[in-house]
Design a protein around this motif. Sequence first.
Motif, PDB file in Angstrom:
ATOM      1  N   PHE A  48       1.632  -0.849   0.074  1.00 56.38           N
ATOM      2  CA  PHE A  48       0.139   0.372  -0.258  1.00 56.38           C
ATOM      3  C   PHE A  48       1.203   1.475   0.235  1.00 56.38           C
ATOM      4  CE2 PHE A  48      -1.344  -3.792   2.942  1.00 56.38           C
ATOM      5  CZ  PHE A  48      -3.252  -3.798   2.196  1.00 56.38           C
ATOM      6  N   SER A  49       0.977   1.843  -1.808  1.00 55.20           N
ATOM      7  CA  SER A  49       1.835   2.896  -1.331  1.00 55.20           C
ATOM      8  C   SER A  49       1.773   3.796   0.027  1.00 55.20           C
ATOM      9  CB  SER A  49       0.967   3.735  -1.919  1.00 55.20           C
ATOM     10  OG  SER A  49       0.049   4.583  -2.184  1.00 55.20           O
ATOM     11  N   GLY A  50       2.716   5.231   0.090  1.00 56.16           N
ATOM     12  CA  GLY A  50       2.529   6.145   1.094  1.00 56.16           C
ATOM     13  C   GLY A  50       2.874   7.529   0.558  1.00 56.16           C
ATOM     14  N   ASP A  51       3.225   7.970   1.603  1.00 57.07           N
ATOM     15  CA  ASP A  51       3.493   9.237   0.987  1.00 57.07           C
ATOM     16  C   ASP A  51       5.200   9.834   0.518  1.00 57.07           C
ATOM     17  OD1 ASP A  51       3.033  12.354  -0.249  1.00 57.07           O
ATOM     18  OD2 ASP A  51       3.746  12.556   1.838  1.00 57.07           O
ATOM     19  N   ASP A  52       4.959  10.193  -0.797  1.00 59.50           N
ATOM     20  CA  ASP A  52       7.009  10.315  -0.346  1.00 59.50           C
ATOM     21  C   ASP A  52       6.952  11.407  -0.308  1.00 59.50           C
ATOM     22  OD1 ASP A  52       8.702  10.391  -2.146  1.00 59.50           O
ATOM     23  OD2 ASP A  52       8.759   9.674  -3.884  1.00 59.50           O
ATOM     24  N   PRO A  53       8.180  11.768   0.992  1.00 61.26           N
ATOM     25  CA  PRO A  53       8.466  13.075   0.895  1.00 61.26           C
ATOM     26  C   PRO A  53       9.266  13.606   0.280  1.00 61.26           C
ATOM     27  CG  PRO A  53       9.636  11.337   2.285  1.00 61.26           C
ATOM     28  CD  PRO A  53       9.178  10.601   1.198  1.00 61.26           C
ATOM     29  N   ASP A  54       9.653  13.007  -0.831  1.00 53.66           N
ATOM     30  CA  ASP A  54      10.177  13.635  -1.912  1.00 53.66           C
ATOM     31  C   ASP A  54      10.050  15.015  -3.313  1.00 53.66           C
ATOM     32  OD1 ASP A  54      12.526  13.476  -0.606  1.00 53.66           O
ATOM     33  OD2 ASP A  54      13.505  12.209  -1.394  1.00 53.66           O
ATOM     34  N   THR A  55       7.676  13.853  -2.857  1.00 52.75           N
ATOM     35  CA  THR A  55       7.438  15.356  -4.480  1.00 52.75           C
ATOM     36  C   THR A  55       5.954  16.673  -3.102  1.00 52.75           C
ATOM     37  OG1 THR A  55       5.705  13.580  -4.314  1.00 52.75           O
ATOM     38  CG2 THR A  55       7.944  13.091  -5.475  1.00 52.75           C
ATOM     39  N   PRO A  56       5.633  17.015  -4.066  1.00 54.59           N
ATOM     40  CA  PRO A  56       4.865  17.861  -3.153  1.00 54.59           C
ATOM     41  C   PRO A  56       3.383  17.224  -3.245  1.00 54.59           C
ATOM     42  CG  PRO A  56       4.975  18.837  -5.460  1.00 54.59           C
ATOM     43  CD  PRO A  56       6.311  17.447  -5.158  1.00 54.59           C
ATOM     44  N   ALA A  57       3.191  16.072  -4.042  1.00 52.04           N
ATOM     45  CA  ALA A  57       1.720  15.163  -4.295  1.00 52.04           C
ATOM     46  C   ALA A  57       1.987  14.043  -3.183  1.00 52.04           C
ATOM     47  CB  ALA A  57       2.025  14.286  -5.749  1.00 52.04           C
ATOM     48  N   GLN A  58       0.341  14.102  -3.405  1.00 55.49           N
ATOM     49  CA  GLN A  58      -0.122  12.544  -1.940  1.00 55.49           C
ATOM     50  C   GLN A  58      -0.155  11.737  -2.835  1.00 55.49           C
ATOM     51  OE1 GLN A  58      -0.301  11.391   1.141  1.00 55.49           O
ATOM     52  NE2 GLN A  58      -1.567  13.283   1.454  1.00 55.49           N
ATOM     53  N   GLY A  88       7.706   9.435  11.097  1.00 50.48           N
ATOM     54  CA  GLY A  88       8.080   7.888  10.030  1.00 50.48           C
ATOM     55  C   GLY A  88       9.793   6.738  10.635  1.00 50.48           C
ATOM     56  N   VAL A  89       9.706   6.127   9.792  1.00 48.00           N
ATOM     57  CA  VAL A  89      10.893   5.307  10.081  1.00 48.00           C
ATOM     58  C   VAL A  89      12.157   5.944   9.278  1.00 48.00           C
ATOM     59  CG1 VAL A  89       9.427   3.717  11.543  1.00 48.00           C
ATOM     60  CG2 VAL A  89      10.011   3.388   9.079  1.00 48.00           C
ATOM     61  N   GLY A  90      13.195   5.365   9.654  1.00 54.08           N
ATOM     62  CA  GLY A  90      14.649   6.022   8.967  1.00 54.08           C
ATOM     63  C   GLY A  90      14.819   4.223   8.501  1.00 54.08           C
ATOM     64  N   ASP A  91      14.533   2.722   8.767  1.00 53.65           N
ATOM     65  CA  ASP A  91      14.923   1.873   8.031  1.00 53.65           C
ATOM     66  C   ASP A  91      13.791   1.012   8.328  1.00 53.65           C
ATOM     67  OD1 ASP A  91      17.398  -0.074   8.250  1.00 53.65           O
ATOM     68  OD2 ASP A  91      15.244  -1.468   8.952  1.00 53.65           O
ATOM     69  N   HIS A  94       5.927 -10.681   8.143  1.00 51.76           N
ATOM     70  CA  HIS A  94       7.023  -9.834   7.543  1.00 51.76           C
ATOM     71  C   HIS A  94       6.844  -8.016   7.063  1.00 51.76           C
ATOM     72  CE1 HIS A  94      11.045  -7.974   7.228  1.00 51.76           C
ATOM     73  NE2 HIS A  94      10.998  -7.833   5.982  1.00 51.76           N
ATOM     74  N   VAL A  95       6.634  -7.929   8.052  1.00 50.60           N
ATOM     75  CA  VAL A  95       5.975  -6.183   7.486  1.00 50.60           C
ATOM     76  C   VAL A  95       6.946  -5.246   7.195  1.00 50.60           C
ATOM     77  CG1 VAL A  95       4.134  -4.122   8.757  1.00 50.60           C
ATOM     78  CG2 VAL A  95       4.669  -6.488   9.726  1.00 50.60           C
ATOM     79  N   ARG A  96       6.943  -3.723   6.318  1.00 55.26           N
ATOM     80  CA  ARG A  96       7.924  -2.703   6.044  1.00 55.26           C
ATOM     81  C   ARG A  96       6.959  -1.912   5.774  1.00 55.26           C
ATOM     82  NH1 ARG A  96      12.891  -5.370   5.639  1.00 55.26           N
ATOM     83  NH2 ARG A  96      13.612  -4.165   4.489  1.00 55.26           N
ATOM     84  N   ALA A  97       8.039  -0.454   5.433  1.00 58.42           N
ATOM     85  CA  ALA A  97       7.130   0.611   5.202  1.00 58.42           C
ATOM     86  C   ALA A  97       7.833   0.762   3.628  1.00 58.42           C
ATOM     87  CB  ALA A  97       8.214   1.300   6.185  1.00 58.42           C
ATOM     88  N   ASN A  98       6.764   1.316   3.543  1.00 59.33           N
ATOM     89  CA  ASN A  98       6.792   1.456   1.680  1.00 59.33           C
ATOM     90  C   ASN A  98       7.972   2.685   1.622  1.00 59.33           C
ATOM     91  OD1 ASN A  98       6.214  -0.621  -0.759  1.00 59.33           O
ATOM     92  ND2 ASN A  98       3.874   0.393   0.229  1.00 59.33           N
ATOM     93  N   GLU A  99       7.939   3.572   2.651  1.00 57.42           N
ATOM     94  CA  GLU A  99       8.401   5.390   1.903  1.00 57.42           C
ATOM     95  C   GLU A  99       8.361   5.439   3.215  1.00 57.42           C
ATOM     96  OE1 GLU A  99       8.809   7.244  -0.559  1.00 57.42           O
ATOM     97  OE2 GLU A  99       7.474   6.163  -1.791  1.00 57.42           O
ATOM     98  N   LEU A 100      10.289   5.573   3.688  1.00 58.38           N
ATOM     99  CA  LEU A 100      11.355   6.197   4.649  1.00 58.38           C
ATOM    100  C   LEU A 100      10.876   7.442   5.337  1.00 58.38           C
ATOM    101  CD1 LEU A 100      15.003   4.394   4.298  1.00 58.38           C
ATOM    102  CD2 LEU A 100      12.409   3.611   5.211  1.00 58.38           C
ATOM    103  N   ASN A 101      10.841   7.963   6.399  1.00 57.91           N
ATOM    104  CA  ASN A 101      10.382   9.451   6.696  1.00 57.91           C
ATOM    105  C   ASN A 101       9.174   9.674   6.072  1.00 57.91           C
ATOM    106  OD1 ASN A 101      13.072   9.152   8.249  1.00 57.91           O
ATOM    107  ND2 ASN A 101      13.651   9.536   6.309  1.00 57.91           N
TER     108      ASN A 101
END
Length: 486
Positions: A333-343, A427-430, A396-403
């Motif tokens: 499930f996608s997360g918000d990319d902190p490097d873009t202005p879009a959601q 968010g998380v760094g790993d 095994h659970v992971r984040a899609n987008e860091l921070n």
Amino acid sequence: MPSPRRAIRRLSAALLALQCAAVLPICAHAQDRPPELVFEQGDFTLRGHFQAGANAVSERNLFWNLSDAFAPQENFDPDADWLELYVKPGVSFSFRADENVTLYGKVSAVASFTWGTDPFDARNTGRATWEEGYLGVRAALGEETTLDLSVGPRELRLGSGMLISNGAANGFERGALKFGPRKAWEMAAIARVTRGPMQATGFFLQPNEQRSSDSGNVLLGADARMDWAGGGLLGATYVNVVDSNAPYPQAPTGGVGPPTITLGDRQGLNALSFYAETPPFDGMLSGVFLTGDLAIEWNPRIDLRAYAGRLRVGYRFAGLPWAPELTYGYQTFSGDDPDTPAQERFDPLYYDGSPSTWATGSKSAMLFINSNVQSHNLALQLKPSALDTLTLRYAHVRANELNSPLQFGQATRFSFASGNLGTVISGVGDAHLSDDLFIEYSRILNSYTFLTAGFSVSFPGQGIRQVVPGDTPAWTGGFVNMVVNF
């Protein structure tokens, strides 16, 4: 007078004793029949319905004791023992007006209660609320075509339950957090046309939300699906959020700083999902099954573009003892990319969050909704007998987008990694969030009584351990419940 925790432990033992007592009548199949709650008079049928359940739950190191690091002033107790109870009576009717037209309807209510304190600090609380209350008409339009119209509070689940399933909120002031006995939408207008294996559904929905968190959601949409006679299906669902005050979090630029939370961002959301299940294979592939889901979301008003998907493959070892069934699934499930202005945050809307469907981890699903997460899932189901089922699950659970926010800004904190002054990050760094293990045992006591017990443990991943100073313990929990349904 015994303490609540001791009383709950005694009740758990009583539930297990009740299981042993209830096993005895199972061999007497003549007694294995639900009570008759039916009245028939000519073309009119009145039927009674009843559900009830008791669930004893114990949790240790809730949320990996994150409260000690992020909110020590709250004095949150990471250990909890509580009991959930609910009853759900109802009555339905059908009247055959003529050979082509049938009128039908149903009324039901739910009374639920939590004794003790649950993970979200709901203590000794519960409510009695209306559940279903709809009227409908079903008309034959030809040899293969049927039109079904209904209006009023009722359940509606579409596809695999990825977006539209649970129409009502549970827990908090209503109690019965784990059981989740409420599922009906507060208002549902449904029009369905069925022709042979094809079905088309149009709907208007308002969820049954808690008074304390009602965000005024209104949904419109349509669903189309085809079911093959030998098994397998293919379908698509479109949803438009006509009105909503629900907030969205958005990652700060570069992931530095607190997230921005804006009310009403859900309004105008469009979601399109596709779902499929293969029919049974023959020959060497006999026993293999595949399911797939894909969803895209967009909202030009807030520049939102998001996605989600799942693929599951499994194999049924029909010839082996205990009929093992092994399933692997991957969901994202996608997360918000902190490097873009879009959601880019995916909104899971009203998904089915049970461990066998769309939960992302057995324990982690209580902390992370299906947004900015992905997981690899493995399940092994065994049937020692026709009455017993044993299921082992690993995620095994992971984040899609860091921070980037994992839910609504949890784990927002100060970091001194970029200088002595420090910065606020979210968010998380790993990417590694957790590894969850869950073992569940179910027994059919008779045709309308079911017992389930389970134990689960969640080990925090590097992403969680990095944000918490000191040790982060494993989060464990167990439950035993009994449900009557007829």
